[in-house]
Design an enzyme around this catalytic site. Structure first.
Site, PDB file in Angstrom:
ATOM      1  N   SER A 154      -8.834  26.009  -8.654  1.00  0.00           N
ATOM      2  CA  SER A 154      -7.417  26.138  -8.917  1.00  0.00           C
ATOM      3  C   SER A 154      -6.566  25.036  -8.275  1.00  0.00           C
ATOM      4  O   SER A 154      -5.412  24.869  -8.621  1.00  0.00           O
ATOM      5  CB  SER A 154      -6.923  27.494  -8.419  1.00  0.00           C
ATOM      6  OG  SER A 154      -7.057  27.578  -7.005  1.00  0.00           O
TER       7      SER A 154
ATOM      8  N   SER B 178     -12.232  26.592  -5.363  1.00  0.00           N
ATOM      9  CA  SER B 178     -11.040  25.863  -5.794  1.00  0.00           C
ATOM     10  C   SER B 178     -10.726  24.553  -5.073  1.00  0.00           C
ATOM     11  O   SER B 178      -9.838  23.826  -5.518  1.00  0.00           O
ATOM     12  CB  SER B 178      -9.822  26.769  -5.722  1.00  0.00           C
ATOM     13  OG  SER B 178      -9.839  27.635  -6.814  1.00  0.00           O
TER      14      SER B 178
ATOM     15  N   LYS C 295      -0.825  21.857  -1.776  1.00  0.00           N
ATOM     16  CA  LYS C 295      -0.990  22.815  -2.871  1.00  0.00           C
ATOM     17  C   LYS C 295       0.153  23.823  -2.760  1.00  0.00           C
ATOM     18  O   LYS C 295       0.470  24.265  -1.649  1.00  0.00           O
ATOM     19  CB  LYS C 295      -2.341  23.513  -2.737  1.00  0.00           C
ATOM     20  CG  LYS C 295      -2.662  24.502  -3.848  1.00  0.00           C
ATOM     21  CD  LYS C 295      -4.051  25.105  -3.663  1.00  0.00           C
ATOM     22  CE  LYS C 295      -4.439  26.030  -4.796  1.00  0.00           C
ATOM     23  NZ  LYS C 295      -5.805  26.589  -4.641  1.00  0.00           N
TER      24      LYS C 295
HETATM   25  N1  GLN Z   1     -12.524  30.387 -10.041  1.00  0.00           N
HETATM   26  C1  GLN Z   1     -12.459  31.363  -9.015  1.00  0.00           C
HETATM   27  C2  GLN Z   1     -11.443  32.424  -9.376  1.00  0.00           C
HETATM   28  O1  GLN Z   1     -10.782  32.272 -10.353  1.00  0.00           O
HETATM   29  C3  GLN Z   1     -12.120  30.743  -7.682  1.00  0.00           C
HETATM   30  C4  GLN Z   1     -10.701  30.365  -7.522  1.00  0.00           C
HETATM   31  C5  GLN Z   1     -10.358  29.898  -6.127  1.00  0.00           C
HETATM   32  O2  GLN Z   1     -11.227  29.430  -5.386  1.00  0.00           O
HETATM   33  N2  GLN Z   1      -9.097  30.052  -5.753  1.00  0.00           N
HETATM   34  O3  GLN Z   1     -11.307  33.405  -8.707  1.00  0.00           O
END
Ligand code: GLN
Length: 484
Positions: free
Chosen positions: A151, A175, A76
């Site tokens: 994400s 994410s 990532k």
């Molecule tokens: N959807 C959550 C956010 O936008 C989690 C994102 C993540 O785990 N990086 O904060």
């Protein structure tokens, strides 16, 4: 060969059926052929990958039997990679070349992996659909009109489409698990402190945790084995021994107690997802587990609590991007204030700006007690819900997402709708405990459905063991999208 598991690929490499260079070329070809459709990679490191593969082949020839030796993976693009652009999905870091490797990257390198490149993500990992990346949205390989989840959507799409054998992800509020679930994969969010955060670009430091996205529990175990461990460079890294994750994969599940939280099966959960979870629970019962209903009474507070705390931490972490030291700088600033304002104004996207504004607001003198402090208190209540439940049960089972993959653009105009979709994943990060997402069926449109198992601190071996046994009984995890 690209659709094989890490374990099968390792056997192929060890037996000389194919070399790492051949395998790597194969993945690189597929990336060239198909990734214009999925947009799962931000950077492909072809030359370095082939060099790494040659070296791995030599080590295999001289007797190295490591399971990750010569296996092509992707990171990532939130993990710093020495000499390689590390963008975090943002214009702010589009030109940023990291001067060192993140600990997780370094450890995987030491295990002999080949890195094919850096995968797309929501900007600074803020999102649930991978639509906020400066490099454009990622498409779900099961249906390219749909989101892959975020994400770590690039990592999940790349694994599902056979554009790498497995990938790393990070999980601040879901994410790793959400994109794994929406793309039909297995993703593990470890206990907070299990995987070093050093060199992992910070979003919300008290919640962020790195982990694997793979095709099976066995593959996830192999990757976690390499990533986990104490790191003195990360003050929140835990000095807790790393067990042999492969050793307990086959343990029987007789008498394992699974709790089903009644709050997870109310309004808002799609019927087809609920049915698939019921059927998956029946498989666990058949494998010997006992199932009881439990309650996590503060579940409804998780979304507002997380969306105060995560932006608060983000607003502080992102203050370092000021156009002075590194990252994007605006053209011809007239003075220092103009430099700050325009560099940040032009370098960050809308979702990131929204979080910075919310975070700054909840931390401001007049509102600190009412929002930030209150949220900190509720965080403890949510963690206590889990600790109380774990006095009764070993593992908690439920959905990952309320629905299967939704259409691109469907929720982009309504951030609150997007945030509500995180209801089943956020509480786990607030409590710092581990959870795994694994495939549990398909909906009537052929889109994957994920299931989540949540465990006590350091229960990764149990979560991997249960998922592995489930995957020996079912073949959901072996189904692959048609890639064209
Ligand atoms: N959807 C959550 C956010 O936008 C989690 C994102 C993540 O785990 N990086 O904060």
């Amino acid at each position: 060969m690209v659709n094989k598991s890490i374990f099968e690929l390792a056997q192929g490499l060890q037996s000389g059926e194919f070399t790492s260079v051949e395998l790597t070329r194969n993945f690189l070809e597929r990336i060239k052929q198909y990734d214009s459709t999925y947009n799962s990679y931000i950077t492909v490191t072809e030359e370095q990958a082939l060099l790494d593969a040659e070296n791995a082949d030599q080590r295999i020839q001289s007797g190295d039997k490591g399971l990750l030796q010569g296996i092509p993976i992707a990171h990532k693009d939130i993990f710093c990679t020495n000499g390689i652009r590390t963008s975090c999905g943002s214009k702010m870091l589009d030109q940023f070349v990291a001067p060192y490797d993140a600990t997780a990257v370094e450890k995987l390198k030491q295990s002999g992996v080949v890195v094919l490149g850096k995968t797309n993500l929501d900007e600074f990992a803020m999102g649930s659909s991978n639509e906020s990346s400066w490099y454009g949205p990622v498409k779900n390989p099961w249906n390219t009109d749909c989101v892959p989840g975020g994400s770590s959507g690039g990592s999940a799409a790349a694994v599902a489409a056979g554009l790498c054998a497995a990938a790393t992800g990070t999980d601040t509020g879901g994410s790793i698990r959400q994109p794994a679930a929406l793309c039909g994969l297995t993703g593990l969010k470890p206990t907070y402190g299990r995987v070093s955060r050093w060199g992992m670009i910070a979003y919300a430091s008290s919640l962020d945790q790195g982990g694997p996205i793979a095709k099976s529990a066995k593959d996830a175990a192999i990757l976690l084995q390499a990533m986990a461990g104490f790191d003195e460079r990360d003050s929140t890294s835990a000095e807790h021994p790393v067990p042999d994750y492969m050793a307990s994969l086959d343990d029987d599940l007789n008498g394992v107690k699974i709790g089903i939280p009644k709050e997870y099966f109310g309004d808002g959960l799609n019927d087809e997802v609920a049915t698939a979870i019921d059927q998956a629970v029946a498989v666990y019962r058949k494998l010997g587990a006992d199932v009881v209903e439990i309650s996590l009474p503060n579940t409804h507070l998780a979304v507002p609590t997380y969306y105060v705390l995560a932006p608060a931490e983000a607003s502080s972490n992102l203050s370092r991007y000021d156009g002075v030291r590194y990252g994007y700088r605006c053209e011809n600033p007239v003075d220092l204030e103009d430099l700050y304002k325009r560099s940040r104004g032009e370098g960050f996207g809308d979702e990131v700006k929204r979080r910075i504004m919310i975070g700054t607001y909840v931390l401001s003198a007049g509102y600190y007690d009412a929002y930030y402090l209150k949220a900190q208190r509720i965080r403890h209540l949510i963690a206590d819900d889990f600790h109380n439940a774990f006095e009764q049960v070993d593992v908690i089972a439920g959905p990952v997402n309320p629905t299967t993959a939704f259409k691109l653009g469907e929720k982009t105009d309504d951030p609150v709708q997007m945030y509500l979709g995180d209801i089943y994943t956020l509480p786990i990060n607030l409590a710092g405990i581990p959870a795994i997402a694994h495939p549990a069926g398909f909906d009537s449109n052929g889109l994957p459905i994920g299931m989540q198992l949540i465990g006590k601190y350091w229960s990764e071996p149990k979560l991997l063991n249960m998922t592995h046994r489930f995957q020996q009984e079912t073949d959901w995890h072996q189904q692959l999208p048609t890639v064209e």
